[in-house]
Scaffold this active site. Structure first.
Site, PDB file in Angstrom:
ATOM      1  N   ASP A  15      42.705  43.671  50.498  1.00  0.00           N
ATOM      2  CA  ASP A  15      41.388  44.117  50.064  1.00  0.00           C
ATOM      3  C   ASP A  15      40.351  43.582  51.056  1.00  0.00           C
ATOM      4  OD1 ASP A  15      39.338  45.040  48.148  1.00  0.00           O
ATOM      5  OD2 ASP A  15      39.023  42.893  47.826  1.00  0.00           O
ATOM      6  N   ASP A  17      36.070  43.359  50.848  1.00  0.00           N
ATOM      7  CA  ASP A  17      34.968  42.526  50.375  1.00  0.00           C
ATOM      8  C   ASP A  17      35.453  41.602  49.259  1.00  0.00           C
ATOM      9  OD1 ASP A  17      32.451  41.483  50.086  1.00  0.00           O
ATOM     10  OD2 ASP A  17      31.452  43.411  49.878  1.00  0.00           O
ATOM     11  N   ASP A 216      40.735  40.355  45.230  1.00  0.00           N
ATOM     12  CA  ASP A 216      39.944  39.474  44.371  1.00  0.00           C
ATOM     13  C   ASP A 216      39.648  40.069  43.005  1.00  0.00           C
ATOM     14  OD1 ASP A 216      38.144  41.382  45.635  1.00  0.00           O
ATOM     15  OD2 ASP A 216      36.496  40.167  44.847  1.00  0.00           O
TER      16      ASP A 216
END
Length: 276
Positions: A15, A17, A216
């Site tokens: 991933d 950001d 995240d």
């Protein structure tokens, strides 16, 4: 927690950001972690649901941040959606695209005609259109009501931002069209749909157990890893707090502070395997 064998990991899906950077700030651990993957011969693919930017845009942004990457290193929800259309709507040649000029350009480069306001498309493709205006929205709704196949790139309702605004994302635009037309999209191939990881498995000849998904977010990154059968590595450098991770059911396979900790675990596993 059961002991996890990391020696069989051949590829890492990352991933962006919250995992590799925050906003415009690259995490200190990012470049060393990517170098470590290269040292161990572990492949990497950068993933994002954000369909407002093309793979070409992301490649240029990474190079500005000091990360050498090719377009083949990226998987976006636009790429996943086009992969779905290619496999499941083989007769579709013309698409009405509710998306940014960057997204429309990527669709055209993939070999599709991007239908104008007056042209009749074979299908409708909806993305995160940060240039959205009323008339194209209404035209997309019209074609959907006429029975044209309808695909959305990803389900995110809002895009994270540190600005005092709400960035209305593809999922909310899709909900608007659903409400106006009474029809749901055939598919939404972005995270957490396994369709986001399927092209990576195919491209690199991987079994799901040979892939680690690092991100995240529990409800997208970790849910996609679970549904695919890949190793789910939740990092606490972005959206998810330690309390959220502790309460998650099912639990991610690994919950770590960030990619530096995952890199250290990969290195330890390789050293143990070689006896170094």
């Amino acid at each position: 927690m059961l002991e996890i064998n990391l020696t069989n990991i051949r590829h890492v899906a990352l991933d962006l950001d919250g995992t590799l950077y925050e906003g415009g700030r690259l995490f200190d651990a990012t470049v060393p972690f990517l170098d470590l993957l290269g040292q161990f011969g572990i492949g990497r693919t950068f993933l994002t649901n954000n369909s407002s930017k093309s793979v070409r845009d992301y490649t240029a942004r990474f190079r500005e941040m000091g990360i050498e990457a090719d377009e083949s290193d990226f998987m976006t929800s636009t790429v996943a959606a086009l992969d779905y259309i290619r496999k499941n709507l083989p007769g579709a040649r013309s698409l009405f695209v509710l998306g940014t000029p960057s997204m429309q350009g990527e669709v055209a480069e993939a070999g599709y005609e991007v239908a104008g306001m007056d042209g009749e498309p074979d299908a409708v493709l909806v993305g995160f259109d940060t240039t959205l205006t009323y008339e194209p929205l209404c035209r997309a709704a019209w074609w959907i009501r006429q029975g044209k196949p309808f695909v959305a790139t990803h389900p995110d309702r809002v895009c994270p931002t540190d600005r005092p605004t709400v960035l209305v994302d593809c999922g909310a635009m899709t909900a608007c069209l659903e409400h106006a037309t009474g029809r749901k999209p055939l598919a939404v191939p972005g995270k957490p749909d396994p369709g986001m990881l399927a092209p990576i498995l195919d491209r690199h000849g991987l079994e799901a157990c040979e892939l680690a998904m690092v991100g995240d977010r529990i409800y997208t990154d970790m849910e996609m890893a679970r549904r695919t059968g890949a190793l789910g590595v939740l990092v606490l450098s972005g959206e998810t707090s330690a309390e959220d991770a502790e309460a998650a059911r099912p639990r991610p396979d690994l919950v770590l502070s960030g990619i530096a900790e995952f890199g250290a675990m990969l290195a330890a596993a390789r050293q143990k395997e070689t006896g170094a």
